[in-house]
Write a protein that holds these residues in place. Sequence first.
Motif, PDB file in Angstrom:
ATOM      1  N   VAL A  13       0.861  -1.191   0.000  1.00 39.73           N
ATOM      2  CA  VAL A  13       0.000   0.000   0.000  1.00 39.73           C
ATOM      3  C   VAL A  13       0.895   1.238   0.000  1.00 39.73           C
ATOM      4  CG1 VAL A  13      -1.749   1.327   1.255  1.00 39.73           C
ATOM      5  CG2 VAL A  13      -1.844  -1.173   1.280  1.00 39.73           C
ATOM      6  N   HIS A  14       0.623   2.140  -0.921  1.00 39.15           N
ATOM      7  CA  HIS A  14       1.329   3.425  -0.986  1.00 39.15           C
ATOM      8  C   HIS A  14       0.335   4.563  -0.750  1.00 39.15           C
ATOM      9  CE1 HIS A  14       4.427   1.064  -3.091  1.00 39.15           C
ATOM     10  NE2 HIS A  14       5.258   2.062  -2.838  1.00 39.15           N
ATOM     11  N   TYR A  15       0.786   5.595  -0.043  1.00 38.62           N
ATOM     12  CA  TYR A  15       0.063   6.870   0.014  1.00 38.62           C
ATOM     13  C   TYR A  15       1.001   7.890  -0.613  1.00 38.62           C
ATOM     14  CZ  TYR A  15      -2.767   4.405   3.493  1.00 38.62           C
ATOM     15  OH  TYR A  15      -3.567   3.493   4.138  1.00 38.62           O
ATOM     16  N   GLY A  16       0.839   8.137  -1.901  1.00 40.20           N
ATOM     17  CA  GLY A  16       1.798   8.982  -2.600  1.00 40.20           C
ATOM     18  C   GLY A  16       3.171   8.317  -2.576  1.00 40.20           C
ATOM     19  N   SER A  17       4.147   9.032  -2.046  1.00 47.80           N
ATOM     20  CA  SER A  17       5.507   8.471  -2.008  1.00 47.80           C
ATOM     21  C   SER A  17       5.756   7.624  -0.757  1.00 47.80           C
ATOM     22  CB  SER A  17       6.531   9.605  -2.063  1.00 47.80           C
ATOM     23  OG  SER A  17       6.359  10.448  -0.939  1.00 47.80           O
ATOM     24  N   ILE A  18       4.787   7.573   0.153  1.00 46.32           N
ATOM     25  CA  ILE A  18       4.959   6.796   1.396  1.00 46.32           C
ATOM     26  C   ILE A  18       4.553   5.338   1.148  1.00 46.32           C
ATOM     27  CG2 ILE A  18       4.183   6.510   3.778  1.00 46.32           C
ATOM     28  CD1 ILE A  18       3.651   9.591   3.748  1.00 46.32           C
ATOM     29  N   HIS A  19       5.484   4.440   1.406  1.00 45.80           N
ATOM     30  CA  HIS A  19       5.243   3.001   1.240  1.00 45.80           C
ATOM     31  C   HIS A  19       4.808   2.450   2.605  1.00 45.80           C
ATOM     32  CE1 HIS A  19       6.834  -0.930  -0.846  1.00 45.80           C
ATOM     33  NE2 HIS A  19       5.552  -0.971  -0.549  1.00 45.80           N
ATOM     34  N   ALA A  20       3.486   2.401   2.841  1.00 46.05           N
ATOM     35  CA  ALA A  20       2.951   2.093   4.172  1.00 46.05           C
ATOM     36  C   ALA A  20       2.959   0.602   4.493  1.00 46.05           C
ATOM     37  CB  ALA A  20       1.529   2.637   4.297  1.00 46.05           C
ATOM     38  N   VAL A  21       2.667  -0.231   3.491  1.00 45.12           N
ATOM     39  CA  VAL A  21       2.663  -1.693   3.679  1.00 45.12           C
ATOM     40  C   VAL A  21       3.576  -2.283   2.614  1.00 45.12           C
ATOM     41  CG1 VAL A  21       1.247  -3.782   3.772  1.00 45.12           C
ATOM     42  CG2 VAL A  21       0.301  -1.617   4.579  1.00 45.12           C
ATOM     43  N   LYS A  22       4.577  -3.054   3.062  1.00 41.90           N
ATOM     44  CA  LYS A  22       5.690  -3.427   2.176  1.00 41.90           C
ATOM     45  C   LYS A  22       5.749  -4.939   1.920  1.00 41.90           C
ATOM     46  CE  LYS A  22       8.223   0.494   4.092  1.00 41.90           C
ATOM     47  NZ  LYS A  22       9.200   0.909   5.105  1.00 41.90           N
ATOM     48  N   GLY A  23       4.807  -5.414   1.136  1.00 42.23           N
ATOM     49  CA  GLY A  23       4.885  -6.795   0.669  1.00 42.23           C
ATOM     50  C   GLY A  23       4.611  -7.844   1.725  1.00 42.23           C
ATOM     51  N   ILE A  24       3.587  -7.620   2.543  1.00 42.84           N
ATOM     52  CA  ILE A  24       3.325  -8.593   3.620  1.00 42.84           C
ATOM     53  C   ILE A  24       2.412  -9.723   3.127  1.00 42.84           C
ATOM     54  CG2 ILE A  24       3.620  -6.798   5.378  1.00 42.84           C
ATOM     55  CD1 ILE A  24       0.596  -7.015   5.939  1.00 42.84           C
ATOM     56  N   SER A  25       2.600 -10.889   3.717  1.00 45.11           N
ATOM     57  CA  SER A  25       1.777 -12.071   3.423  1.00 45.11           C
ATOM     58  C   SER A  25       1.408 -12.734   4.743  1.00 45.11           C
ATOM     59  CB  SER A  25       2.543 -13.072   2.551  1.00 45.11           C
ATOM     60  OG  SER A  25       2.916 -12.490   1.316  1.00 45.11           O
ATOM     61  N   PHE A  26       0.137 -13.108   4.882  1.00 44.00           N
ATOM     62  CA  PHE A  26      -0.274 -13.852   6.082  1.00 44.00           C
ATOM     63  C   PHE A  26      -1.591 -14.562   5.802  1.00 44.00           C
ATOM     64  CE2 PHE A  26      -2.176  -9.652   6.550  1.00 44.00           C
ATOM     65  CZ  PHE A  26      -3.457  -9.911   7.020  1.00 44.00           C
ATOM     66  N   GLN A  27      -1.940 -15.471   6.708  1.00 39.20           N
ATOM     67  CA  GLN A  27      -3.171 -16.251   6.557  1.00 39.20           C
ATOM     68  C   GLN A  27      -3.973 -16.233   7.857  1.00 39.20           C
ATOM     69  OE1 GLN A  27      -1.702 -20.156   5.405  1.00 39.20           O
ATOM     70  NE2 GLN A  27      -1.913 -19.659   3.231  1.00 39.20           N
ATOM     71  N   VAL A  28      -5.268 -16.383   7.689  1.00 37.38           N
ATOM     72  CA  VAL A  28      -6.168 -16.535   8.834  1.00 37.38           C
ATOM     73  C   VAL A  28      -6.927 -17.840   8.631  1.00 37.38           C
ATOM     74  CG1 VAL A  28      -8.111 -15.563  10.117  1.00 37.38           C
ATOM     75  CG2 VAL A  28      -6.419 -14.025   9.056  1.00 37.38           C
ATOM     76  N   LYS A  29      -6.843 -18.717   9.629  1.00 33.86           N
ATOM     77  CA  LYS A  29      -7.528 -20.009   9.528  1.00 33.86           C
ATOM     78  C   LYS A  29      -8.910 -19.934  10.166  1.00 33.86           C
ATOM     79  CE  LYS A  29      -3.400 -22.892   9.332  1.00 33.86           C
ATOM     80  NZ  LYS A  29      -2.554 -23.851  10.057  1.00 33.86           N
ATOM     81  N   ARG A  30      -9.806 -20.725   9.629  1.00 34.06           N
ATOM     82  CA  ARG A  30     -11.190 -20.775  10.100  1.00 34.06           C
ATOM     83  C   ARG A  30     -11.249 -21.052  11.604  1.00 34.06           C
ATOM     84  NH1 ARG A  30     -14.601 -21.313   6.204  1.00 34.06           N
ATOM     85  NH2 ARG A  30     -13.046 -22.403   4.939  1.00 34.06           N
ATOM     86  N   GLY A  31     -12.037 -20.238  12.312  1.00 33.78           N
ATOM     87  CA  GLY A  31     -12.251 -20.469  13.740  1.00 33.78           C
ATOM     88  C   GLY A  31     -11.198 -19.869  14.646  1.00 33.78           C
ATOM     89  N   GLU A  32     -10.210 -19.178  14.063  1.00 36.68           N
ATOM     90  CA  GLU A  32      -9.125 -18.618  14.872  1.00 36.68           C
ATOM     91  C   GLU A  32      -9.355 -17.141  15.190  1.00 36.68           C
ATOM     92  OE1 GLU A  32      -5.050 -21.082  13.838  1.00 36.68           O
ATOM     93  OE2 GLU A  32      -5.364 -19.156  12.838  1.00 36.68           O
ATOM     94  N   ILE A  33      -8.639 -16.680  16.230  1.00 35.19           N
ATOM     95  CA  ILE A  33      -8.412 -15.249  16.425  1.00 35.19           C
ATOM     96  C   ILE A  33      -6.965 -15.006  16.034  1.00 35.19           C
ATOM     97  CG2 ILE A  33      -8.263 -13.326  18.055  1.00 35.19           C
ATOM     98  CD1 ILE A  33     -10.327 -14.732  19.815  1.00 35.19           C
ATOM     99  N   VAL A  34      -6.774 -14.178  15.016  1.00 32.59           N
ATOM    100  CA  VAL A  34      -5.422 -13.809  14.571  1.00 32.59           C
ATOM    101  C   VAL A  34      -5.257 -12.319  14.828  1.00 32.59           C
ATOM    102  CG1 VAL A  34      -3.892 -13.571  12.573  1.00 32.59           C
ATOM    103  CG2 VAL A  34      -5.267 -15.648  12.853  1.00 32.59           C
ATOM    104  N   THR A  35      -4.098 -11.932  15.378  1.00 28.64           N
ATOM    105  CA  THR A  35      -3.899 -10.519  15.672  1.00 28.64           C
ATOM    106  C   THR A  35      -2.668  -9.958  14.952  1.00 28.64           C
ATOM    107  OG1 THR A  35      -3.811  -8.878  17.459  1.00 28.64           O
ATOM    108  CG2 THR A  35      -2.490 -10.838  17.771  1.00 28.64           C
ATOM    109  N   LEU A  36      -2.775  -8.692  14.561  1.00 30.22           N
ATOM    110  CA  LEU A  36      -1.646  -7.929  14.034  1.00 30.22           C
ATOM    111  C   LEU A  36      -1.301  -6.882  15.083  1.00 30.22           C
ATOM    112  CD1 LEU A  36      -2.919  -7.100  10.404  1.00 30.22           C
ATOM    113  CD2 LEU A  36      -1.660  -9.124  11.124  1.00 30.22           C
ATOM    114  N   ILE A  37      -0.067  -6.933  15.611  1.00 30.82           N
ATOM    115  CA  ILE A  37       0.337  -5.919  16.583  1.00 30.82           C
ATOM    116  C   ILE A  37       1.500  -5.119  16.007  1.00 30.82           C
ATOM    117  CG2 ILE A  37      -0.446  -7.283  18.560  1.00 30.82           C
ATOM    118  CD1 ILE A  37       2.578  -7.767  19.197  1.00 30.82           C
ATOM    119  N   GLY A  38       1.700  -3.939  16.578  1.00 30.55           N
ATOM    120  CA  GLY A  38       2.774  -3.071  16.112  1.00 30.55           C
ATOM    121  C   GLY A  38       2.512  -1.662  16.592  1.00 30.55           C
ATOM    122  N   SER A  39       3.524  -0.816  16.505  1.00 32.15           N
ATOM    123  CA  SER A  39       3.375   0.552  16.987  1.00 32.15           C
ATOM    124  C   SER A  39       2.562   1.373  15.978  1.00 32.15           C
ATOM    125  CB  SER A  39       4.752   1.184  17.214  1.00 32.15           C
ATOM    126  OG  SER A  39       5.511   1.071  16.030  1.00 32.15           O
TER     127      SER A  39
END
Length: 239
Positions: A13-39
């Motif tokens: 994801v880019h906002y103009g020249s800012i590269h906010a999300v840089k090629g991430i890959s992840f999965q969520v499995k059925r019935g799970e709670i998956v969390t993304l943490i970070g500052s």
Amino acid sequence: MTDVVLSVEDLNVHYGSIHAVKGISFQVKRGEIVTLIGSNGAGKSSTLNAIMNIVPKSKGKVVFNGIDITNLPTNEIVKLGLTLVPEGRKIFPNLTVYENLMMGCYARKDKNKIREDLDWVLNLFPRLKERLKQLGGTLSGGEQQMLALARGLMSRPKVLMMDEPSLGLAPLLVAEVFQVIQQIRNEGVTILLVEQNAFAALKICDYGYVLETGRITLQDKGENLIKNEDVAKAYLGIS
């Protein structure tokens, strides 16, 4: 049937020249709670918004329940069973609690099921039951968060994504929100959670991903991430 209900591949994801999300890959499995943490600024909210096509992806692929939703309009994604409860609640302040809840199921045609689901969410959130005729804008912050969650559930999602559900809430209410999140999962809804309260999120999640400046730097079971020294120092306030 595969266990993976949501798959994100090489998301950028880019906002103009800012590269906010840089090629991430992840999965969520059925019935799970998956969390993304970070500052702040790690790219967590941008990730959820890009999955829903609220912000454009500059690259990447999103597959939900075996369907490529990368370029689908947001309303079509919701109809398939993927819903986002946005950061900041975004309830309709001039509509009643009941009207807000009905906005959550605007795309549904199954009137009998809608009645059942209304009963279901009002049992999950008894305080809303007492305030059905009250305007959303007159609710407390905690009640507005409950309303945002309940409105999201009224779309009958297979996967519910939540962006900072505990933000700005008093500690007692935070505990209540996380109890409800577990209850929702126990009712069969898969959850993808973005949360700054890393300790609370990791305590209830099955699997977690750590985002730093737009990249996934660590991933593991929630119980293992809580014990990880680097995570403890950076996000759990433990030195």
